[in-house]
Design an enzyme around this catalytic site. Structure first.
Site, PDB file in Angstrom:
ATOM      1  N   ASN A 109      63.417 -10.280  26.983  1.00  0.00           N
ATOM      2  CA  ASN A 109      63.024 -11.256  25.894  1.00  0.00           C
ATOM      3  C   ASN A 109      62.196 -12.641  26.024  1.00  0.00           C
ATOM      4  OD1 ASN A 109      64.147  -9.575  24.089  1.00  0.00           O
ATOM      5  ND2 ASN A 109      66.209 -10.547  23.515  1.00  0.00           N
ATOM      6  N   HIS A 155      23.387 -25.106  -2.984  1.00  0.00           N
ATOM      7  CA  HIS A 155      24.037 -23.962  -3.638  1.00  0.00           C
ATOM      8  C   HIS A 155      22.623 -22.642  -3.419  1.00  0.00           C
ATOM      9  CE1 HIS A 155      26.096 -26.810  -6.148  1.00  0.00           C
ATOM     10  NE2 HIS A 155      25.006 -28.053  -5.515  1.00  0.00           N
ATOM     11  N   SER A 276      16.751   2.305  11.964  1.00  0.00           N
ATOM     12  CA  SER A 276      17.461   3.441   9.878  1.00  0.00           C
ATOM     13  C   SER A 276      17.259   5.386  10.342  1.00  0.00           C
ATOM     14  CB  SER A 276      16.467   3.254   9.356  1.00  0.00           C
ATOM     15  OG  SER A 276      16.622   4.376   8.102  1.00  0.00           O
ATOM     16  N   LYS A 282      12.673   0.279   9.585  1.00  0.00           N
ATOM     17  CA  LYS A 282      13.892  -0.879   9.179  1.00  0.00           C
ATOM     18  C   LYS A 282      13.625  -1.049  10.396  1.00  0.00           C
ATOM     19  CE  LYS A 282      15.799  -1.868   6.662  1.00  0.00           C
ATOM     20  NZ  LYS A 282      16.679  -1.300   5.879  1.00  0.00           N
ATOM     21  N   GLU A 289      25.637  -8.216  11.275  1.00  0.00           N
ATOM     22  CA  GLU A 289      26.571  -7.796  10.532  1.00  0.00           C
ATOM     23  C   GLU A 289      27.932  -7.642  10.641  1.00  0.00           C
ATOM     24  OE1 GLU A 289      24.077  -5.207   7.071  1.00  0.00           O
ATOM     25  OE2 GLU A 289      22.510  -5.248   9.531  1.00  0.00           O
TER      26      GLU A 289
END
Ligand code: ARG
Length: 461
Positions: A109, A155, A276, A282, A289
């Protein structure tokens, strides 16, 4: 025979063993486990708890295991549950029964707590270095594009023009706070739990101070129950990592937006994009991402450990073993993300040709027209209304504020003079904001210099 097998008469169920074993992931602690054990063995020898000769045998055996580990020659088995018992068995195979003395005055521990403190101390250092790398890339890219004016948004609607470098440097300061949080967590990580034993301390005359110093800790736990139960330092790391990921995710989102043809402000290097399988044209910002996506799992790990800790009674409970995978996965997610972003930011190409056209149909200079009138004594609220009507009028006649004839200005307020047209230029709007922390060229140059000084002064971290 299990190391703890004395009071057992039956074997562990195979599924139970596989389910509760941690060797599959705590194998990452092998190096720090050996380093911690070497210091523990030395302390046992120094204090006379074991003989100096025995301590030497332990240290020699552990050192040999460390060499084997670094050479990739150690093999671990799920039958030994976790890294600690695997190491003890390997040591026994190497030096015989004296290996059984290593676990004197120690429990798994406090041992696992020690391992994690050592591991995280190093890892947080690596994270901070990677954050610094991204900060440097931001500074370099900001510096190379100091003259580029882009719309700033609120915004996600065009608000006021800003320097692109000002926008990039905003991330520098977010990351600066991240560094502060990581270093803060590192401070509370840098304490020694060893000597807590299973939960109550140990019966032998150990030397906790010596162990603390030998392992380079700045302090030690003052309560043995706390030492084996505390996972605050991991929660702090996960919280700091979550916030850092949120920053990367926001930058990812902006890069994704900016590289879309609708914006067209930036092109990322091929190295950080993929194509792609069906659409030949592409070029997708995959790295950005994936980092944006992986932010979710890091938040998940924070919430996961918070939930493990909730309502857990003192002291050690096996639930605490669940602290590791999320922390390790967070490191494996955050570190490469920081390194990839540094490369991506350093190599991005700003499409000045596209950005030059952005202000042709734009009202982001409207505040400055109101400021112009307010500067001549008109209450700002009235100036706001005057300019609001001018904007409406420009929209109706298919132009912008610079396209309105002077007669229209004069009609709306006698305070206008022809110098209003100079105030409408995007760079003039930017440079009207030389306030400290503002987007004016001079203010941003000072900000940039400050950021560079800061990076230069932290080389020692
Ligand atoms: N694998 C365990 C963990 O990660 C080590 C400590 C085990 N302690 C025990 N009493 N079973 O927490």
């Amino acid at each position: 025979m299990k190391l703890w097998g004395g009071r057992f008469t039956e074997d562990t169920d195979q599924l139970a063993l596989a389910y509760t074993a941690s060797i599959g992931f705590d194998v990452r602690l092998a190096e720090v486990d050996l380093e911690g054990s070497i210091v523990h063995a030395q302390m046992l020898g120094r204090t006379g708890i074991i003989s100096p000769a025995e301590a030497e045998q332990l240290v020699a055996g552990l050192t040999a295991l460390l060499d084997d580990l670094r050479a990739g020659r150690l093999e671990f088995s799920v039958d030994d549950e976790d890294i600690h018992m695997n190491v003890e068995r390997l040591l026994h195979e190497r030096i015989g029964p004296v290996a059984g003395k290593l676990h004197t005055a120690r429990s798994r521990n406090d041992q696992v707590a020690l391992d994690m403190h050592l591991y995280m101390r190093d890892s947080i250092g690596a994270v901070v270095a990677a954050v610094r790398g991204l900060q440097l890339a931001l500074v370099e890219t900001a510096e190379a594009n100091q003259d580029v004016v882009v719309p700033g948004f609120t915004h996600l609607q065009r608000a006021q023009p800003i320097l692109l470098s000002h926008h990039l440097l905003a991330y520098f300061w977010m990351l600066e706070r991240d560094v502060g949080r990581f270093l803060d967590a590192a401070g509370r990580t840098n304490v020694s739990p060893l000597g807590a034993g299973a939960l109550a301390g140990v019966t032998f005359p150990i030397d906790r101070e010596w162990v603390q110093q030998a392992l380079g800790f700045a302090g030690m736990y003052e309560n043995s129950l706390d030492a084996v139960s505390d996972r605050d330092y991991l929660l702090e790391f996960l919280a700091a990592a979550s916030i850092a990921m949120s920053h990367l995710s926001r930058l990812a989102e902006e890069l994704i937006l900016w590289t879309s043809e609708e914006f067209g402000w930036v092109e990322l290097a091929d190295a950080y994009c993929t194509g792609s399988s069906i659409m030949p044209q592409k070029k997708n910002p995959d790295v950005a991402e994936v980092v944006r996506g992986k932010t979710g799992r890091v938040y998940g790990h924070l919430l996961g450990l918070l939930t493990v800790m909730k309502g857990l009674p003192l002291a050690y409970n096996k639930d605490l073993q669940e602290d590791k995978e999320g922390v390790f996965d967070t490191l494996d997610t955050l570190l490469p993300a920081l390194q990839l972003f540094a490369g991506m930011v350093r190599t991005l190409r700003v499409r000045r040709d596209r950005i030059a056209n952005v202000f042709l149909h734009d009202f982001s200079n409207a505040t400055d027209v109101a400021d112009y009138l307010a500067g001549k004594g008109l209450p700002f609220r009235e100036a706001h209304a005057v300019v609001g009507r001018l904007v409406l009028r420009a929209i109706e006649s298919g132009t912008n504020l610079a396209g309105l004839p002077f007669a229209v200005y004069q009609e709306s307020s006698p305070l206008f003079a022809t110098d209003i047209y100079d105030r409408l230029q995007p760079l003039a709007v930017v440079n009207a904001r030389q306030v400290r922390g503002g987007t004016g060229s001079g203010a941003v140059a000072e900000q940039l210099a400050l950021a560079k000084r800061l990076l230069a002064s932290t080389d020692a971290e």
